[in-house]
Design a protein around this motif. Sequence first.
Motif, PDB file in Angstrom:
ATOM      1  N   LEU A 186      -6.603   5.103 -11.699  1.00 23.42           N
ATOM      2  CA  LEU A 186      -6.457   5.442 -10.306  1.00 23.42           C
ATOM      3  C   LEU A 186      -8.340   6.318 -10.417  1.00 23.42           C
ATOM      4  O   LEU A 186      -9.241   6.176  -9.923  1.00 23.42           O
ATOM      5  CB  LEU A 186      -6.176   6.024  -8.933  1.00 23.42           C
ATOM      6  N   ARG A 208       3.668  -2.365  -7.139  1.00 23.48           N
ATOM      7  CA  ARG A 208       2.458  -1.633  -5.893  1.00 23.48           C
ATOM      8  C   ARG A 208       2.871  -1.944  -4.417  1.00 23.48           C
ATOM      9  O   ARG A 208       2.966  -1.014  -3.869  1.00 23.48           O
ATOM     10  CB  ARG A 208       0.788  -1.756  -6.448  1.00 23.48           C
ATOM     11  N   ASN A 258      -8.271  -1.509 -11.384  1.00 24.56           N
ATOM     12  CA  ASN A 258      -7.245  -0.081 -11.404  1.00 24.56           C
ATOM     13  C   ASN A 258      -6.259  -0.583 -11.818  1.00 24.56           C
ATOM     14  O   ASN A 258      -4.958  -0.781 -11.657  1.00 24.56           O
ATOM     15  CB  ASN A 258      -7.492  -0.322 -10.059  1.00 24.56           C
ATOM     16  N   SER A 308      -6.937   3.869  -1.568  1.00 26.56           N
ATOM     17  CA  SER A 308      -6.326   5.262  -2.577  1.00 26.56           C
ATOM     18  C   SER A 308      -7.869   5.072  -3.415  1.00 26.56           C
ATOM     19  O   SER A 308      -8.012   6.264  -3.336  1.00 26.56           O
ATOM     20  CB  SER A 308      -5.175   4.672  -3.720  1.00 26.56           C
ATOM     21  N   GLY A 321      -4.947  -1.370  -4.625  1.00 29.61           N
ATOM     22  CA  GLY A 321      -5.749   0.364  -4.618  1.00 29.61           C
ATOM     23  C   GLY A 321      -6.923   0.401  -4.452  1.00 29.61           C
ATOM     24  O   GLY A 321      -6.737   1.092  -4.635  1.00 29.61           O
ATOM     25  N   ARG A 366       4.224   0.648  -1.676  1.00 30.38           N
ATOM     26  CA  ARG A 366       4.017   1.147  -1.058  1.00 30.38           C
ATOM     27  C   ARG A 366       5.142   1.347   0.246  1.00 30.38           C
ATOM     28  O   ARG A 366       4.646   1.992   1.433  1.00 30.38           O
ATOM     29  CB  ARG A 366       2.552   0.667  -0.500  1.00 30.38           C
TER      30      ARG A 366
END
Length: 196
Positions: free
Chosen positions: A169, A131, A166, A19, A16, A135
């Motif tokens: 977020l 994740r 993380n 992000s 992340g 994605r």
Amino acid sequence: MGRGILLVLSGPSGVGKSSILKRLLPQDGLVMSISCTTRPPRPGEKDGGEYFFLSTQEFMRRVAAGEMAEYAEVFGNLYGTPKDFLERNLAAGRDVITDIDVQGAEKIKQAFPQAVMLFVAPPGRAELEKRLRTRSTENEPDLLRRLKTADEEMSRLHMYDYIVVNDDLDRAAAVVSAVRTAERAKREKMMEELSW
Ligand code: ADP
Ligand code: 5GP
């Protein structure tokens, strides 16, 4: 005005980092370093947005010309940090944040010893895999390669000044922001104590 602070954000692919960066910016006096890469753009990625997309020949020309602060081969492609951008902004007193892989982070620390090193960690291996799958930017072998590399990267945690988990977020972005504030305050206090 003193030099800016270089914040290096590193950690496994899919944790992340980008992000967090997006969540963090825009922030006063903070700029993001845009890396060069030989990886092809993903759908929606624009040259000069996420990366400067270069041919291998042009990338290596810039390396030979001393234009990269560091570079590394990551998952079969080359990635590098343009040196001029870092130096210009730090000299102008702006803080710079970069998203680079673990090998590159260690190289940049050698070139810029004052860099503040942050490791972004996932709340677990299964969550990291989830994740990466969500994605859906890699095929299965590439995804497994990123997960395997994550195992090695997690063993480099001790090299870092800060570890940011993380999980949420907004919380992770707030922690990075707080590290920036704390590092600036630390530096100001030091200059004050030195009557500088
Ligand atoms: P990196 O830049 O580290 O490779 P990305 O920022 O591309 O990682 O994030 C990988 C995926 O995980 C993306 O689909 C992103 O939306 C998602 N993601 C990022 N942070 C979180 C979080 N705290 N909780 C859940 N999903 C997240
Ligand atoms: P992605 O292809 O998913 O965008 O990035 C793959 C990996 O390359 C990530 O771990 C990212 O941190 C790393 N990376 C991005 N830019 C740079 C850079 O300039 N130098 C290095 N060494 N790694 C980078």
